[in-house]
Enzyme design. Structure first.
Site, short mmCIF file in Angstrom:
data_model
loop_
_atom_site.label_atom_id
_atom_site.label_comp_id
_atom_site.label_asym_id
_atom_site.label_seq_id
_atom_site.Cartn_x
_atom_site.Cartn_y
_atom_site.Cartn_z
N ARG A 1 -4.17 2.90 -7.46
CA ARG A 1 -2.97 2.57 -6.69
C ARG A 1 -2.11 1.53 -7.41
O ARG A 1 -0.93 1.36 -7.09
CB ARG A 1 -3.34 2.05 -5.29
CG ARG A 1 -4.10 3.07 -4.44
CD ARG A 1 -3.26 4.29 -4.16
NE ARG A 1 -1.98 3.93 -3.59
CZ ARG A 1 -1.77 3.61 -2.32
NH1 ARG A 1 -2.77 3.64 -1.46
NH2 ARG A 1 -0.57 3.29 -1.88
N HIS A 2 -2.70 0.83 -8.35
CA HIS A 2 -1.96 -0.17 -9.13
C HIS A 2 -1.19 0.57 -10.22
O HIS A 2 -1.75 0.91 -11.27
CB HIS A 2 -2.92 -1.24 -9.68
CG HIS A 2 -3.56 -2.00 -8.58
ND1 HIS A 2 -3.06 -3.21 -8.12
CD2 HIS A 2 -4.61 -1.71 -7.77
CE1 HIS A 2 -3.79 -3.62 -7.10
NE2 HIS A 2 -4.74 -2.73 -6.87
N ARG B 1 -7.52 -7.80 -5.89
CA ARG B 1 -8.86 -7.19 -5.93
C ARG B 1 -9.99 -8.19 -6.11
O ARG B 1 -11.16 -7.80 -5.96
CB ARG B 1 -8.90 -6.12 -7.02
CG ARG B 1 -7.89 -4.99 -6.82
CD ARG B 1 -8.04 -4.31 -5.46
NE ARG B 1 -7.05 -3.25 -5.29
CZ ARG B 1 -7.01 -2.44 -4.24
NH1 ARG B 1 -7.88 -2.56 -3.26
NH2 ARG B 1 -6.08 -1.50 -4.15
#
Ligand SMILES: Cc1cc2nc3c(=O)[nH]c(=O)nc-3n(C[C@H](O)[C@H](O)[C@H](O)COP(=O)(O)OP(=O)(O)OC[C@H]3O[C@@H](n4cnc5c(N)ncnc54)[C@H](O)[C@@H]3O)c2cc1C
Length: 311
Positions: free
Chosen positions: A112-113, A231
């Site tokens: 998703r990054h 994260r």
């Protein structure tokens, strides 16, 4: 982390080589270069390459001809100022490339990054290894009742043993069927000559999300810090957090001044809304403030009290 003899020999060979360069190198990161840090039961992260150092950030910020300022303390001060005030572009001048082996469900969060360059191991071209993630008993937790995205108490006794059996049995059976559909052994030789075997790109759909994949992941320092701040945070899932924690150690070796500023202004810092700040000011002024009348919702109040250690 089961690396083959050949993979270990390749890493050793890479580590035995060195090159003469005019570019900046960082001895502490050179020491870590190529060496995998084992994570979870079969995963790892290792640094493959990098560009720039703390001085390169200062140099870019000043658009200078030389190596930035004269003193390390001045460089560190400027870096702290840049991080504190979110001047991000000087950090984009540094790049780092990792090789990561991770369970597919962790990869789904990681991908998703978007501000990174990725090249993933091709399961259309190659056969995946029989490697799947089974959590350690202390990480086998129940669903949190307070947080829909989190974990509660650790499972115990017969329930924990049963869950581990199910995870192992399902993944083992899935891999057995994957291998059967492929009709190839690990070397690519046909197992049953009377069958054609299913294409690798189709057979893989049978594998569960705890199977491991691998990728090369390259990003600039600004976006790496953004990734790590999300994260390595306590809200992130344990299985991705262990990767972020290991990468933070690599960050520390690579750009120590940036690492310290990141820990102080980003990872160890908190974000207060204007209303929260107003409550803190009233408390410092000696007022007894309750949630009702604070201007904060119950959730915001709980978060603020947690930050202030009054939870
Ligand atoms: C604890 C946690 C829980 C999460 N839960 C969920 C969930 O339930 N469901 C879900 O779908 N996701 C979830 N996510 C993923 C999250 O919403 C982000 O997608 C992910 O963290 C990547 O962040 P990012 O977009 O800032 O990073 P990047 O993609 O690296 O982008 C970095 C920054 O670049 C800018 N940028 C990048 N691409 C664009 C673009 N196309 N347009 C405009 N700006 C752009 C943005 O400013 C962005 O912040 C969760 C993440 C975390 C950390």
């Amino acid at each position: 982390m089961a690396l083959t003899e050949q993979q270990l020999a390749e890493i050793e060979e890479q580590r035995s080589r060195s090159a003469v360069t005019r570019r900046a190198t960082v001895p502490a990161l050179e020491e870590l270069l190529f060496t995998p840090v084992p994570l979870l039961d079969h995963g790892f992260v290792r640094v493959i390459d990098y560009m720039g150092d703390d001085a390169a950030i200062v140099q870019a910020a000043r658009v200078s001809y030389g190596r930035g300022t004269k003193k390390v303390s001045e460089d560190a001060g400027l870096i702290r100022y840049l991080i504190c005030h979110r001047h991000s572009t000087p950090f984009e001048m540094c790049e780092i490339k990792f090789h990561v082996k991770l369970p597919i469900f962790v990869a789904r969060q990681w991908i998703r990054h978007r501000t990174a360059n990725v090249n993933e191991y091709s399961a259309r071209y190659s056969i995946l290894d029989r490697e799947f993630y089974i959590p350690e008993a202390e990480h086998l937790a129940a669903q949190s009742r307070a947080n829909h995205q989190g974990r509660g108490d650790v499972l115990e006794g017969a329930e924990a043993a049963h869950v581990l059996d199910l995870l192992r049995e399902d993944a083992t059976r899935n891999y057995d069927h994957y291998a059967e559909m492929l009709n190839e052994d690990g070397t690519g030789a046909v197992v049953d000559p009377t069958r054609q075997g299913l294409a690798r790109e189709l057979a893989r759909m049978n594998l569960s999300l705890n199977f491991y994949t691998q990728w090369y992941w390259k990003t600039d320092l600004h976006n790496l810090l953004h990734f790590l701040s999300l994260r390595a945070d306590a809200h992130a899932q344990y299985e991705i957090r262990v990767y972020a924690d290991a990468m933070i150690e690599m960050l520390k070796a690579w750009v120590p001044a940036t690492y310290q500023a990141f820990m102080d202004y980003r990872l160890g810092a908190v974000n207060l809304s204007a209303q929260m700040l107003a409550v803190v000011r009233r408390m410092i002024g000696g007022e007894v403030v309750e949630q009702a009348g604070s201007g904060l919702s119950k959730r915001e109040w709980g978060e603020l009290m947690g930050v202030l250690g009054r939870g």
